[in-house]
Design a protein around this motif. Structure first.
Motif, PDB file in Angstrom:
ATOM      1  N   MET A 109       0.954  -1.240   0.046  1.00  0.00           N
ATOM      2  CA  MET A 109      -0.059  -0.078   0.096  1.00  0.00           C
ATOM      3  C   MET A 109       1.059   1.394  -0.010  1.00  0.00           C
ATOM      4  SD  MET A 109      -2.822   0.669  -0.220  1.00  0.00           S
ATOM      5  CE  MET A 109      -4.725   0.337   0.179  1.00  0.00           C
ATOM      6  N   ALA A 110       0.261   2.380   0.026  1.00  0.00           N
ATOM      7  CA  ALA A 110       1.065   3.677  -0.053  1.00  0.00           C
ATOM      8  C   ALA A 110       1.868   3.819   1.081  1.00  0.00           C
ATOM      9  CB  ALA A 110      -0.111   4.926  -0.255  1.00  0.00           C
ATOM     10  N   GLU A 111       3.090   4.620   0.873  1.00  0.00           N
ATOM     11  CA  GLU A 111       4.008   4.897   2.176  1.00  0.00           C
ATOM     12  C   GLU A 111       3.278   5.711   3.151  1.00  0.00           C
ATOM     13  OE1 GLU A 111       7.975   5.976   0.666  1.00  0.00           O
ATOM     14  OE2 GLU A 111       7.736   4.791  -0.964  1.00  0.00           O
ATOM     15  N   HIS A 112       3.775   5.654   4.285  1.00  0.00           N
ATOM     16  CA  HIS A 112       3.191   6.619   5.210  1.00  0.00           C
ATOM     17  C   HIS A 112       1.812   6.495   5.571  1.00  0.00           C
ATOM     18  CE1 HIS A 112       7.545   7.596   5.448  1.00  0.00           C
ATOM     19  NE2 HIS A 112       7.266   7.936   4.185  1.00  0.00           N
ATOM     20  N   GLY A 113       1.022   5.517   4.692  1.00  0.00           N
ATOM     21  CA  GLY A 113      -0.272   5.315   5.163  1.00  0.00           C
ATOM     22  C   GLY A 113      -1.183   6.714   4.190  1.00  0.00           C
ATOM     23  N   ASP A 114      -0.504   7.176   3.289  1.00  0.00           N
ATOM     24  CA  ASP A 114      -1.067   8.161   2.279  1.00  0.00           C
ATOM     25  C   ASP A 114      -1.644   7.462   1.291  1.00  0.00           C
ATOM     26  OD1 ASP A 114      -0.111  10.256   3.692  1.00  0.00           O
ATOM     27  OD2 ASP A 114       1.734  10.506   2.388  1.00  0.00           O
ATOM     28  N   VAL A 115      -3.223   7.430   1.049  1.00  0.00           N
ATOM     29  CA  VAL A 115      -3.870   6.788   0.263  1.00  0.00           C
ATOM     30  C   VAL A 115      -4.554   7.634  -0.979  1.00  0.00           C
ATOM     31  CG1 VAL A 115      -6.001   5.325  -0.395  1.00  0.00           C
ATOM     32  CG2 VAL A 115      -4.561   4.914   1.850  1.00  0.00           C
ATOM     33  N   THR A 116      -3.844   7.766  -2.391  1.00  0.00           N
ATOM     34  CA  THR A 116      -4.417   8.609  -3.122  1.00  0.00           C
ATOM     35  C   THR A 116      -4.954   7.709  -4.379  1.00  0.00           C
ATOM     36  OG1 THR A 116      -2.277   8.632  -4.426  1.00  0.00           O
ATOM     37  CG2 THR A 116      -2.618  10.199  -2.541  1.00  0.00           C
ATOM     38  N   PRO A 117      -5.535   8.256  -5.326  1.00  0.00           N
ATOM     39  CA  PRO A 117      -6.134   7.443  -6.502  1.00  0.00           C
ATOM     40  C   PRO A 117      -5.035   6.698  -7.181  1.00  0.00           C
ATOM     41  CG  PRO A 117      -7.055   9.612  -6.336  1.00  0.00           C
ATOM     42  CD  PRO A 117      -5.984   9.685  -5.372  1.00  0.00           C
ATOM     43  N   ILE A 118      -3.817   7.538  -7.310  1.00  0.00           N
ATOM     44  CA  ILE A 118      -2.436   6.886  -7.723  1.00  0.00           C
ATOM     45  C   ILE A 118      -2.069   5.772  -7.029  1.00  0.00           C
ATOM     46  CG2 ILE A 118      -0.221   7.254  -8.671  1.00  0.00           C
ATOM     47  CD1 ILE A 118      -2.194   8.380 -10.663  1.00  0.00           C
ATOM     48  N   SER A 119      -1.840   5.905  -5.774  1.00  0.00           N
ATOM     49  CA  SER A 119      -1.406   4.801  -5.129  1.00  0.00           C
ATOM     50  C   SER A 119      -2.461   3.651  -5.171  1.00  0.00           C
ATOM     51  CB  SER A 119      -1.272   5.286  -3.530  1.00  0.00           C
ATOM     52  OG  SER A 119      -2.600   5.504  -2.807  1.00  0.00           O
ATOM     53  N   LEU A 120      -3.585   3.765  -4.973  1.00  0.00           N
ATOM     54  CA  LEU A 120      -4.671   2.618  -5.317  1.00  0.00           C
ATOM     55  C   LEU A 120      -4.514   1.983  -6.454  1.00  0.00           C
ATOM     56  CD1 LEU A 120      -7.730   4.320  -3.836  1.00  0.00           C
ATOM     57  CD2 LEU A 120      -6.299   2.451  -2.770  1.00  0.00           C
ATOM     58  N   LEU A 121      -4.262   2.883  -7.651  1.00  0.00           N
ATOM     59  CA  LEU A 121      -4.125   2.227  -9.125  1.00  0.00           C
ATOM     60  C   LEU A 121      -2.656   1.527  -9.194  1.00  0.00           C
ATOM     61  CD1 LEU A 121      -5.239   5.209 -11.289  1.00  0.00           C
ATOM     62  CD2 LEU A 121      -6.357   2.798 -11.190  1.00  0.00           C
TER      63      LEU A 121
END
Length: 103
Positions: free
Chosen positions: A1-13
């Motif tokens: 998953m995204a680093e440091h808990g940052d969930v963005t549309p790009i990180s999900l893709l």
């Protein structure tokens, strides 16, 4: 998953693409050599190529981008009297990739 808990549309893709790629090649990966870094993969690849070199082949890379792989290969080839040739159009990608835009 995204680093440091940052969930963005790009990180999900990106995460979805990683999972999809893993599942697609899971059976083959279980029987493959896995490397912890791109550099280790490149070093292994060039060492194998040098070991199998009949002496009359070419070493080329197309789409060198920043040239990291090309320079590394060149360093390994030089002691064997071989050269690495890199090519790039310098126009960027023809289509968008996740997280990378064309041009």
């Amino acid at each position: 998953m995204a680093e440091h808990g940052d969930v963005t549309p790009i990180s999900l893709l990106v995460d979805a693409a990683r999972k999809d790629s893993f599942e697609t090649y899971r059976a083959e990966m279980e029987q493959s050599m896995l490397f912890t870094s791109k550099r280790r993969n490149r070093v292994y690849a060039i060492q194998q190529a040098i070991a199998r070199d009949p002496g009359d082949g070419l070493y080329v890379e197309f789409g060198v981008a920043a040239g990291h792989g090309c320079r590394l290969f060149g360093k390994f080839l030089a002691p064997h009297g071989r050269h690495m040739h890199g090519f790039d159009s310098f126009v960027g990608l023809e289509e968008d990739w996740t997280g990378y835009h064309t041009g």
